[in-house]
Scaffold this motif. Structure first.
Motif, PDB file in Angstrom:
ATOM      1  N   ASP A  63     -60.756  -7.640 -12.897  1.00  0.00           N
ATOM      2  CA  ASP A  63     -61.690  -8.268 -13.843  1.00  0.00           C
ATOM      3  C   ASP A  63     -61.082  -8.232 -15.248  1.00  0.00           C
ATOM      4  O   ASP A  63     -61.725  -7.851 -16.212  1.00  0.00           O
ATOM      5  N   SER A  64     -59.817  -8.634 -15.325  1.00  0.00           N
ATOM      6  CA  SER A  64     -59.047  -8.469 -16.557  1.00  0.00           C
ATOM      7  C   SER A  64     -59.661  -9.165 -17.762  1.00  0.00           C
ATOM      8  O   SER A  64     -59.532  -8.684 -18.890  1.00  0.00           O
ATOM      9  N   LYS A  65     -60.349 -10.268 -17.535  1.00  0.00           N
ATOM     10  CA  LYS A  65     -60.906 -10.986 -18.687  1.00  0.00           C
ATOM     11  C   LYS A  65     -62.119 -10.277 -19.288  1.00  0.00           C
ATOM     12  O   LYS A  65     -62.527 -10.587 -20.396  1.00  0.00           O
ATOM     13  N   ASN A  66     -62.686  -9.302 -18.590  1.00  0.00           N
ATOM     14  CA  ASN A  66     -63.868  -8.607 -19.092  1.00  0.00           C
ATOM     15  C   ASN A  66     -63.653  -7.131 -19.429  1.00  0.00           C
ATOM     16  O   ASN A  66     -64.480  -6.527 -20.098  1.00  0.00           O
ATOM     17  N   VAL A  67     -62.549  -6.538 -18.988  1.00  0.00           N
ATOM     18  CA  VAL A  67     -62.353  -5.102 -19.176  1.00  0.00           C
ATOM     19  C   VAL A  67     -62.320  -4.721 -20.655  1.00  0.00           C
ATOM     20  O   VAL A  67     -62.688  -3.602 -21.023  1.00  0.00           O
ATOM     21  N   SER A  68     -61.937  -5.645 -21.515  1.00  0.00           N
ATOM     22  CA  SER A  68     -61.908  -5.335 -22.950  1.00  0.00           C
ATOM     23  C   SER A  68     -63.309  -5.119 -23.520  1.00  0.00           C
ATOM     24  O   SER A  68     -63.448  -4.612 -24.632  1.00  0.00           O
ATOM     25  N   ARG A  69     -64.338  -5.425 -22.761  1.00  0.00           N
ATOM     26  CA  ARG A  69     -65.714  -5.145 -23.195  1.00  0.00           C
ATOM     27  C   ARG A  69     -65.954  -3.648 -23.371  1.00  0.00           C
ATOM     28  O   ARG A  69     -66.908  -3.233 -24.011  1.00  0.00           O
ATOM     29  N   ILE A  92     -56.942   5.409 -21.920  1.00  0.00           N
ATOM     30  CA  ILE A  92     -57.778   4.313 -21.407  1.00  0.00           C
ATOM     31  C   ILE A  92     -57.518   3.029 -22.190  1.00  0.00           C
ATOM     32  O   ILE A  92     -57.456   1.940 -21.618  1.00  0.00           O
ATOM     33  N   LEU A  93     -57.348   3.146 -23.504  1.00  0.00           N
ATOM     34  CA  LEU A  93     -57.061   1.951 -24.303  1.00  0.00           C
ATOM     35  C   LEU A  93     -55.736   1.320 -23.882  1.00  0.00           C
ATOM     36  O   LEU A  93     -55.609   0.097 -23.861  1.00  0.00           O
ATOM     37  N   GLY A  94     -54.777   2.149 -23.521  1.00  0.00           N
ATOM     38  CA  GLY A  94     -53.511   1.628 -23.010  1.00  0.00           C
ATOM     39  C   GLY A  94     -53.687   0.901 -21.692  1.00  0.00           C
ATOM     40  O   GLY A  94     -53.055  -0.131 -21.459  1.00  0.00           O
ATOM     41  N   ILE A  95     -54.551   1.424 -20.846  1.00  0.00           N
ATOM     42  CA  ILE A  95     -54.818   0.763 -19.562  1.00  0.00           C
ATOM     43  C   ILE A  95     -55.507  -0.580 -19.800  1.00  0.00           C
ATOM     44  O   ILE A  95     -55.134  -1.591 -19.203  1.00  0.00           O
ATOM     45  N   ILE A  96     -56.515  -0.593 -20.664  1.00  0.00           N
ATOM     46  CA  ILE A  96     -57.227  -1.840 -20.959  1.00  0.00           C
ATOM     47  C   ILE A  96     -56.229  -2.880 -21.461  1.00  0.00           C
ATOM     48  O   ILE A  96     -56.278  -4.035 -21.071  1.00  0.00           O
ATOM     49  N   GLY A  97     -55.341  -2.440 -22.330  1.00  0.00           N
ATOM     50  CA  GLY A  97     -54.215  -3.275 -22.711  1.00  0.00           C
ATOM     51  C   GLY A  97     -54.492  -4.364 -23.729  1.00  0.00           C
ATOM     52  O   GLY A  97     -53.668  -5.268 -23.890  1.00  0.00           O
ATOM     53  N   HIS A  98     -55.602  -4.310 -24.410  1.00  0.00           N
ATOM     54  CA  HIS A  98     -55.905  -5.366 -25.370  1.00  0.00           C
ATOM     55  C   HIS A  98     -55.341  -5.031 -26.740  1.00  0.00           C
ATOM     56  O   HIS A  98     -55.470  -3.911 -27.220  1.00  0.00           O
ATOM     57  N   PRO A 131     -49.541  -7.003 -22.510  1.00  0.00           N
ATOM     58  CA  PRO A 131     -50.873  -7.181 -23.099  1.00  0.00           C
ATOM     59  C   PRO A 131     -51.852  -7.851 -22.140  1.00  0.00           C
ATOM     60  O   PRO A 131     -51.461  -8.626 -21.280  1.00  0.00           O
ATOM     61  N   ASN A 132     -53.108  -7.513 -22.320  1.00  0.00           N
ATOM     62  CA  ASN A 132     -54.185  -8.108 -21.537  1.00  0.00           C
ATOM     63  C   ASN A 132     -54.970  -9.020 -22.469  1.00  0.00           C
ATOM     64  O   ASN A 132     -55.782  -8.562 -23.242  1.00  0.00           O
ATOM     65  N   PRO A 133     -54.724 -10.325 -22.407  1.00  0.00           N
ATOM     66  CA  PRO A 133     -55.462 -11.244 -23.286  1.00  0.00           C
ATOM     67  C   PRO A 133     -56.923 -11.331 -22.870  1.00  0.00           C
ATOM     68  O   PRO A 133     -57.260 -11.145 -21.711  1.00  0.00           O
ATOM     69  N   ARG A 134     -57.729 -11.617 -23.820  1.00  0.00           N
ATOM     70  CA  ARG A 134     -59.170 -11.803 -23.522  1.00  0.00           C
ATOM     71  C   ARG A 134     -59.409 -13.076 -22.793  1.00  0.00           C
ATOM     72  O   ARG A 134     -58.802 -14.053 -22.957  1.00  0.00           O
TER      73      ARG A 134
END
Length: 134
Positions: A63-69, A92-98, A131-134
């Motif tokens: 659910d990569s597009k929402n994990v930054s929530r 955790i912030l590193g895992i989220i990757g945003h 990076p994990n883009p939104r």
């Protein structure tokens, strides 16, 4: 308010019980649950705290597009009094990757605790390289 506590407890109990797939499905269907990540990270049960890392790793993939929530609930933990929680937040912030997390992680590079500085540095590197883009 009672509903908030009940859902948070349900999530924590399921994670502790090893029902990660069920929790992943819950998050994928109810995006508001991402706001609980920060609170769940401070659960006193080690299995819940470990499970949150596994949950975020799985959600990053599924659910990569929402994990930054989860960012708004995790970022404040970088300034928590508990160094373990600060380190977990940086991880955790590193895992989220945003990339929105980078300025906060850069601030954590000045943490008094060398382990937190190391985790923050590695998380920044992870975000920059993947990076994990939104």
């Amino acid at each position: 308010m009672t509903e908030h506590i009940d859902i948070k407890k349900l999530i924590a109990d399921y994670i502790e019980g090893g029902f990660l797939d069920n929790i992943v499905d819950m998050f994928k269907h109810d995006k508001s649950l991402y706001s609980y990540i920060g609170e769940l990270m401070s659960d006193e049960r080690i299995m819940v705290r470990i499970g949150i890392s596994a949950l975020v790793e799985t959600l990053r993939k599924e659910d990569s597009k929402n994990v930054s929530r989860a960012l708004p609930s995790v970022i404040p933990l970088l300034e928590d009094q508990n160094p373990m929680l600060r380190g977990d937040a940086a991880y955790i912030l590193g895992i989220i990757g945003h990339t929105d997390a980078i300025p906060f992680l850069k601030k954590a590079l000045k943490d008094e605790n060398s382990h937190i500085r190391t985790i923050a540095k590695e998380s920044i590197e992870d975000i920059v390289t993947n990076p994990n883009p939104r």
